[in-house]
Enzyme design. Structure first.
Site, PDB file in Angstrom:
ATOM      1  N   PHE A 115       0.858  -1.180   0.000  1.00  0.00           N
ATOM      2  CA  PHE A 115       0.000   0.000   0.000  1.00  0.00           C
ATOM      3  C   PHE A 115       0.892   1.226   0.000  1.00  0.00           C
ATOM      4  CE2 PHE A 115      -4.534   1.138   1.174  1.00  0.00           C
ATOM      5  CZ  PHE A 115      -5.121   0.146   0.419  1.00  0.00           C
TER       6      PHE A 115
ATOM      7  N   GLN B  96      -7.723  14.558   4.157  1.00  0.00           N
ATOM      8  CA  GLN B  96      -7.153  13.734   3.093  1.00  0.00           C
ATOM      9  C   GLN B  96      -8.094  13.629   1.909  1.00  0.00           C
ATOM     10  OE1 GLN B  96      -6.444   9.224   3.527  1.00  0.00           O
ATOM     11  NE2 GLN B  96      -4.400  10.086   3.342  1.00  0.00           N
TER      12      GLN B  96
ATOM     13  N   HIS C 233      -8.506  11.551  -1.194  1.00  0.00           N
ATOM     14  CA  HIS C 233      -8.006  10.295  -1.764  1.00  0.00           C
ATOM     15  C   HIS C 233      -7.886  10.483  -3.274  1.00  0.00           C
ATOM     16  CE1 HIS C 233      -7.778   6.055  -2.822  1.00  0.00           C
ATOM     17  NE2 HIS C 233      -7.698   5.736  -1.555  1.00  0.00           N
TER      18      HIS C 233
ATOM     19  N   LEU D 135     -15.301   5.533  -3.452  1.00  0.00           N
ATOM     20  CA  LEU D 135     -13.886   5.174  -3.415  1.00  0.00           C
ATOM     21  C   LEU D 135     -13.499   4.029  -4.344  1.00  0.00           C
ATOM     22  CD1 LEU D 135     -11.424   6.153  -1.741  1.00  0.00           C
ATOM     23  CD2 LEU D 135     -11.586   3.951  -0.603  1.00  0.00           C
TER      24      LEU D 135
ATOM     25  N   GLU E  48      -7.027   1.891  -3.001  1.00  0.00           N
ATOM     26  CA  GLU E  48      -5.611   1.946  -3.339  1.00  0.00           C
ATOM     27  C   GLU E  48      -5.080   0.548  -3.656  1.00  0.00           C
ATOM     28  OE1 GLU E  48      -3.718   4.710  -0.755  1.00  0.00           O
ATOM     29  OE2 GLU E  48      -1.875   3.557  -0.730  1.00  0.00           O
TER      30      GLU E  48
ATOM     31  N   ARG F 124      -0.861   9.693  -0.621  1.00  0.00           N
ATOM     32  CA  ARG F 124      -2.119  10.098  -1.257  1.00  0.00           C
ATOM     33  C   ARG F 124      -2.159  11.570  -1.627  1.00  0.00           C
ATOM     34  NH1 ARG F 124      -6.305   6.469   2.423  1.00  0.00           N
ATOM     35  NH2 ARG F 124      -5.727   4.534   1.378  1.00  0.00           N
TER      36      ARG F 124
ATOM     37  N   HIS G 166     -11.873  12.168   1.781  1.00  0.00           N
ATOM     38  CA  HIS G 166     -11.877  10.792   2.269  1.00  0.00           C
ATOM     39  C   HIS G 166     -11.731  10.670   3.774  1.00  0.00           C
ATOM     40  CE1 HIS G 166     -11.361   6.544   1.994  1.00  0.00           C
ATOM     41  NE2 HIS G 166     -10.124   6.553   2.439  1.00  0.00           N
TER      42      HIS G 166
ATOM     43  N   ARG H 108      -2.350  10.680   6.322  1.00  0.00           N
ATOM     44  CA  ARG H 108      -2.467   9.298   6.795  1.00  0.00           C
ATOM     45  C   ARG H 108      -2.066   8.321   5.698  1.00  0.00           C
ATOM     46  NH1 ARG H 108      -6.490   5.103   6.393  1.00  0.00           N
ATOM     47  NH2 ARG H 108      -7.776   6.430   5.093  1.00  0.00           N
TER      48      ARG H 108
HETATM   49  C1  FAD Z   1     -14.650   3.767   1.255  1.00  0.00           C
HETATM   50  C2  FAD Z   1     -13.619   3.785   2.332  1.00  0.00           C
HETATM   51  C3  FAD Z   1     -12.574   2.865   2.317  1.00  0.00           C
HETATM   52  C4  FAD Z   1     -11.611   2.870   3.329  1.00  0.00           C
HETATM   53  N1  FAD Z   1     -10.613   1.938   3.296  1.00  0.00           N
HETATM   54  C5  FAD Z   1      -9.710   1.892   4.319  1.00  0.00           C
HETATM   55  C6  FAD Z   1      -8.705   0.876   4.353  1.00  0.00           C
HETATM   56  O1  FAD Z   1      -8.617   0.027   3.484  1.00  0.00           O
HETATM   57  N2  FAD Z   1      -7.850   0.864   5.393  1.00  0.00           N
HETATM   58  C7  FAD Z   1      -7.916   1.778   6.395  1.00  0.00           C
HETATM   59  O2  FAD Z   1      -7.117   1.690   7.315  1.00  0.00           O
HETATM   60  N3  FAD Z   1      -8.864   2.747   6.385  1.00  0.00           N
HETATM   61  C8  FAD Z   1      -9.757   2.826   5.376  1.00  0.00           C
HETATM   62  N4  FAD Z   1     -10.724   3.809   5.370  1.00  0.00           N
HETATM   63  C9  FAD Z   1     -10.832   4.693   6.503  1.00  0.00           C
HETATM   64  C10 FAD Z   1     -11.504   3.980   7.651  1.00  0.00           C
HETATM   65  O3  FAD Z   1     -12.475   3.091   7.163  1.00  0.00           O
HETATM   66  C11 FAD Z   1     -12.197   4.940   8.609  1.00  0.00           C
HETATM   67  O4  FAD Z   1     -11.337   5.966   8.928  1.00  0.00           O
HETATM   68  C12 FAD Z   1     -12.573   4.197   9.868  1.00  0.00           C
HETATM   69  O5  FAD Z   1     -13.393   3.102   9.563  1.00  0.00           O
HETATM   70  C13 FAD Z   1     -13.253   5.083  10.879  1.00  0.00           C
HETATM   71  O6  FAD Z   1     -13.642   4.260  11.962  1.00  0.00           O
HETATM   72  P1  FAD Z   1     -14.233   4.853  13.296  1.00  0.00           P
HETATM   73  O7  FAD Z   1     -14.438   3.700  14.200  1.00  0.00           O
HETATM   74  O8  FAD Z   1     -13.376   5.973  13.746  1.00  0.00           O
HETATM   75  O9  FAD Z   1     -15.590   5.481  12.842  1.00  0.00           O
HETATM   76  P2  FAD Z   1     -16.838   4.840  12.040  1.00  0.00           P
HETATM   77  O10 FAD Z   1     -16.624   3.454  11.622  1.00  0.00           O
HETATM   78  O11 FAD Z   1     -17.239   5.795  11.006  1.00  0.00           O
HETATM   79  O12 FAD Z   1     -17.947   4.854  13.119  1.00  0.00           O
HETATM   80  C14 FAD Z   1     -18.498   6.061  13.579  1.00  0.00           C
HETATM   81  C15 FAD Z   1     -19.621   5.688  14.483  1.00  0.00           C
HETATM   82  O13 FAD Z   1     -20.027   6.818  15.252  1.00  0.00           O
HETATM   83  C16 FAD Z   1     -21.419   6.944  15.212  1.00  0.00           C
HETATM   84  N5  FAD Z   1     -21.765   8.342  15.433  1.00  0.00           N
HETATM   85  C17 FAD Z   1     -21.305   9.425  14.769  1.00  0.00           C
HETATM   86  N6  FAD Z   1     -21.873  10.536  15.266  1.00  0.00           N
HETATM   87  C18 FAD Z   1     -22.690  10.143  16.275  1.00  0.00           C
HETATM   88  C19 FAD Z   1     -23.568  10.838  17.171  1.00  0.00           C
HETATM   89  N7  FAD Z   1     -23.725  12.148  17.129  1.00  0.00           N
HETATM   90  N8  FAD Z   1     -24.286  10.109  18.066  1.00  0.00           N
HETATM   91  C20 FAD Z   1     -24.163   8.754  18.106  1.00  0.00           C
HETATM   92  N9  FAD Z   1     -23.343   8.057  17.289  1.00  0.00           N
HETATM   93  C21 FAD Z   1     -22.621   8.753  16.387  1.00  0.00           C
HETATM   94  C22 FAD Z   1     -21.790   6.422  13.853  1.00  0.00           C
HETATM   95  O14 FAD Z   1     -23.138   6.064  13.809  1.00  0.00           O
HETATM   96  C23 FAD Z   1     -20.864   5.228  13.749  1.00  0.00           C
HETATM   97  O15 FAD Z   1     -21.405   4.122  14.424  1.00  0.00           O
HETATM   98  C24 FAD Z   1     -11.688   3.824   4.363  1.00  0.00           C
HETATM   99  C25 FAD Z   1     -12.733   4.742   4.366  1.00  0.00           C
HETATM  100  C26 FAD Z   1     -13.695   4.738   3.371  1.00  0.00           C
HETATM  101  C27 FAD Z   1     -14.797   5.741   3.400  1.00  0.00           C
END
Ligand code: FAD
Ligand code: SF4
Ligand code: SF4
Ligand code: FES
Lengths: 272, 605
Positions: free
Chosen positions: B123, B236, B238, B252, B255, B311, B382, B417
């Protein structure tokens, strides 16, 4: 919408007017209502190339019905939130292209029938979450290596990886007649969770035995292999042939089950 | 006080993505019999984490045994242009392998190496193949594993429930005020400690890979509660989002496509990424296409192709090609994986096996068969590197009892990142936040909840129903997205951003008059109206921080200051709410790195 450049400049907001060539309009017949009842309402919008049903619903929501209730997250068939029945077929709204639908007549969009209605396209799927809790959890064998890790070949995990593609859209649950028509929610876990049990039972590391519960509390005997679930699965999981039938065979081996036995004979014949 | 349904937990986790679930698991298994609740805006298992594709970065060394935490640490620091919280980068690099193996013990099934261990892929910015993955649906595997593990631990999950404000007792946090989406009723949570794990901010921009959930709630809630934010200028973009058809713009393209040998070409067919390799990456980058291809196929003597540079750089090169008239018909460039058929027998099957969801995504949404044709791609919003300022070890914010982990926290990634470093971030710091929140809950009694604050929250939330004749919420949200995309996007200028601040102020005034129709039951119009305040707060934070950083670094590019400026490498830009309610910026010096870590970076070159 800026279609000629990815440069960061975009034209002034035009609230979704499709500046594309080939604009035409389409009518969506959307079910509006709640647990107490409702009716279809027609909304006509301009459609742009490449649009999916979820885009149409969002456009209606932004321009004509701000309070239209719909679930979605990824818009790319990955989260399983946007399940609905489109022209009577259980599908993901975000993966249903408008150019695959006949737009001369209204496109009907309604909530999944099997689950209690909450509002508009949103249904109460909480039963599924309760069912999952009742399935014996993953129970691995002791690690293979002194550093606490396991060894598995790709060929051993391929089969289970198919089941683990499930995005929990519950479209298979929606279409299964045992739940949809016979409402056996208390006795039958439905195709989604038979896939889940199969993923656990065929997991190379798992040592728990879920066969007794399959027979007794999960109601596998209710499935008569109509394969409707396989047909609607957006992830292309071969639910019946790869998950349910092998589970039925395991049940037959431990209990007596006439349908399962026939299945076993049948599938053995087919394989030979 | 009005009567609200009240729920009490020792630890409340806000968010059910990877970070939130890992935190909840850590809190409930920390001992002491603590009660743990999780709230999330969507159903369980639908958070953003489910969409992650490429993989989880951890120096397991299964594919290349030269890999170890030191290489991962220095890759992360280089990628972040040394603005990272080095303590977090160190802990992350050291603990990620154990966190990934733990997922396997909980049932995750990663792709395998020939000797039966977890397979790892290349990656951008990672020196060795480091990303544990399952095809291109790694996020689904991760969230489902955590979810299925968590449901047997006695954690209470409040699905489709959105937190509106945090409640405090003096300095410390003591609860949260929320509404449930289904009925629109308010719910008051009392908690001894709170973990924010709410994810990102992508909905502030027009072109984004992010869902409706990403409205900067956690960052904004923390800010309103008095916590500090940092690095908000670093967003970021992407390099590879879909550009056509219009309805999928921004979705998306992992990568992983480039990791598997995909190349970028302009309309003249040129691999333009070879034209501009930054000085600090030159020694690690392939000199010709053949070497690049060998790298993607595991040749350890080969260096990585320039498509796998960081990126921020790849995104800007794409912008340059488009601006200079060498773009594709719909304003992107070409990403070609089909070409590998020149090198591999059965290339089509190989692509479908390695990139199944990309194959389907293009086939179903764009009528493109990626095993035969090139994709059109361009930058998409992203990820946000900035967020809630936390202590590197405990993940506690500057507000006692309030913790943050995952995308909503800042520090690990600095100015940019690396792909795959988010999923590992969620696991490493989700666990740490959960453990430290549990410890805080054990050491402190329950705080008092201020009834007036809850009443006030309820009153403000209901105002949009009472007003007549105002604007709808979607128009305001769209106007903000255009403002941020146009004026605070990939290429920034001071005058543009000042203009953006003016527009944000206008939009805030408009948001105060917003009107919603219908009733309180599952009403997305109302939900969108309630999110506006958070979006506006983080939009302002991004614009102000971006104005303050008068240089270009990582995800932040200034047309008026295109060079990196060493005088900006010694501090983070930190934001707090002032006593008068206005946004205050300060420059907080980065603590000096200990000698051991300095040596690691020097050794790794
Ligand atoms: C399409 C895509 C592909 C990606 N691919 C990769 C990858 O291959 N490798 C990698 O390392 N990263 C990748 N990323 C980035 C990574 O997926 C995210 O940064 C990561 O999943 C974020 O996780 P999190 O647990 O911080 O938040 P999330 O998984 O987004 O969870 C947020 C949670 O908070 C809750 N929430 C938000 N606001 C509130 C509120 N006010 N009240 C109650 N609940 C709330 C939401 O409902 C949700 O449950 C990718 C991102 C995208 C969009
Ligand atoms: S095959 Fe079985 S589980 Fe699937 S729809 Fe038919 S009866 Fe239901
Ligand atoms: S098995 Fe298929 S149809 Fe059923 S819930 Fe999973 S993805 Fe949906
Ligand atoms: S929105 Fe995620 S599957 Fe449709």
């Amino acid at each position: 919408m800026a279609t000629t450049t990815v440069a960061e400049k975009s034209p002034a907001p035009t609230a979704g007017s499709p500046a594309e060539a080939g604009v035409r309009s389409a009518t969506f017949r959307v079910w509006r209502g709640d647990a107490t009842g409702g009716a279809f309402r027609d909304y006509t919008i301009d459609v742009a190339p490449g649009m999916v049903v979820l885009d149409a619903i969002h456009q209606i929501q932004a321009e004509q019905a701000n309070d239209l209730a719909v679930r979605w997250n990824c818009k790319a068939g990955k989260c399983g939130s946007c399940s609905a029945e489109i022209n009577g077929k259980p599908r993901l709204m975000c993966m249903t292209r408008l150019n695959d639908l006949p737009l001369e007549k209204p496109v009907t969009v309604e909530p999944m029938h099997t689950f209690p209605r909450i509002k508009d396209l949103v249904t109460d799927v909480s039963w599924n979450f309760r069912v999952k809790k009742g399935i014996t959890k993953f129970t691995p064998r002791p690690p293979d290596a002194p550093d606490g890790t396991w060894r598995m070949q790709q060929s051993d995990v391929d089969r289970v990886q198919e089941f683990r593609k499930c995005i929990e859209c519950f479209l298979c649950q929606d279409v299964c007649h045992v739940l949809r028509e016979h409402e056996k929610e208390d006795e039958f876990i439905g195709p989604r969770f038979l896939v889940y049990v199969a993923a656990l039972e065929m997991h190379p590391l798992d040592v728990a035995d879920r066969v007794p519960e399959l027979q007794k509390s999960h109601g596998i005997g209710y499935c008569n292999i109509t394969k409707c679930c396989t047909t609607v699965c957006p992830e292309g999981i071969t639910i019946t042939d790869n998950a349910i039938i092998p589970l039925k065979e395991r049940v037959v081996d431990e209990f007596y089950d006439p349908i399962g036995k026939l299945v076993k004979i049948f599938s053995r014949k087919r394989r030979s | 006080m009005a009567e609200f349904e009240t729920v009490t937990h020792d630890v409340l986790v806000i968010g059910a993505g990877g970070a939130g679930l890992r935190a909840a698991i850590a809190s409930v298994t920390a001992g002491g019999g603590l009660t743990v609740g999780v709230v999330c805006k969507s159903l369980l298992g639908k958070a953003h984490t489910v969409m992650a594709e490429g993989g989880i970065a951890a120096s397991l060394g299964n594919v290349d045994d030269r890999d170890n935490w030191k290489v991962h640490f220095s890759d992360t620091m280089r990628g972040g242009q040394y603005l990272n919280n080095w303590r977090m980068a160190e802990l992350h690099a050291k603990e990620a392998p154990a966190r990934v193996l733990e997922l396997e013990a909980w049932g995750a099934l990663f792709d395998r190496t020939p000797d039966g261990r977890i397979l790892q892929r290349n990656f951008g910015g990672h020196k060795y193949p480091r990303l544990a993955h399952v095809g291109d649906r790694t996020g689904l595997e991760m969230i489902r594993t955590l979810q299925d593990h968590a449901i047997h631990l006695g954690i209470d999950v409040h699905m489709e429930c959105t937190v509106l404000t945090l409640l405090k007792d003096g300095d410390r946090v003591s609860g949260a005020f929320a509404y449930d989406r289904e009925r629109g009723r308010f719910r008051l949570f009392r908690a001894k400690a709170i973990v924010l794990a709410t994810g990102g901010i992508g909905r502030a921009f027009r072109i984004t890979s992010n869902s409706w959930e990403y409205t900067g709630d956690g960052q904004s809630l923390a800010y309103q509660a008095g916590a500090a934010l940092q690095d908000m200028e670093f967003v970021q973009f992407h390099p590879t989002g879909m550009v056509w058809p219009p309805s999928v713009r921004g979705i998306l393209v992992t990568e992983g496509v480039r990791g598997e040998g995909g190349v970028l070409r302009n309309s003249e067919g040129r691999r333009f990424m070879f034209d501009d390799v930054p000085e600090n990456y030159r020694a690690q980058t392939a000199t010709d296409p053949d070497e690049g291809w060998r790298y993607t196929q595991g040749d350890k003597s080969a260096k990585r192709p320039p498509e796998l540079l960081t990126r921020d750089h790849v995104a800007r090169c794409i912008m340059r090609e488009v601006r200079e008239g060498r773009g594709s018909p719909h304003g992107g460039v070409y990403l070609d994986i089909a070409w590998i058929k020149e090198r591999l027998p059965n290339a089509a099957d190989h692509i479908k096996k390695k990139l199944p969801s990309m194959y389907h995504q293009f086939k179903q949404l764009a009528d493109i068969d990626i095993t035969k044709e090139a994709m059109e791609v361009g930058p998409t919003t992203h990820y946000v590197m900035g967020g809630i300022r936390v202590d590197g070890d405990s993940q506690m914010s500057t507000v006692p009892g309030l913790f943050a982990a995952g995308e909503c926290a800042a520090g690990l990634h600095g100015a940019n990142r690396l792909g795959g470093n988010s999923l590992s971030d969620l696991l490493v710091f989700g666990k740490r936040a959960g453990e430290h929140a549990a410890a805080f809950a054990r050491d402190h009694g329950a705080g008092r909840v201020n009834d007036a604050a809850a009443d006030d929250g309820a009153r403000r939330a209901l105002e949009p129903f009472e007003r007549q004749g105002g604007e709808g919420p979607y128009q305001i949200q769209q106007a903000l997205q255009h403002t941020m995309q146009d004026l605070v996007g990939i290429v920034r200028r001071e005058d543009d951003m000042r203009q953006a601040l003016g527009r944000i102020a206008d939009l805030r005034a408009r948001a105060q008059r917003v009107t919603v129709e219908g009733n309180r039951e599952y009403n997305p119009g109302w939900h969108t109206a309630l999110d506006l305040g958070n979006l506006l707060t983080i939009a302002e934070a991004i614009a102000r921080s971006a104005i303050e950083r008068k240089e270009s670094r990582g995800g932040h590019f200034r047309d008026d200051y295109p060079a990196k400026d060493a005088s900006y490498s010694t501090f983070n830009i930190v934001i707090r709410q002032g006593a008068d309610g206005s946004m205050q910026l300060t420059r907080e010096p980065i603590a000096p790195m200990p000698d051991e870590l300095r040596t690691v970076i020097a050794e790794m070159g």
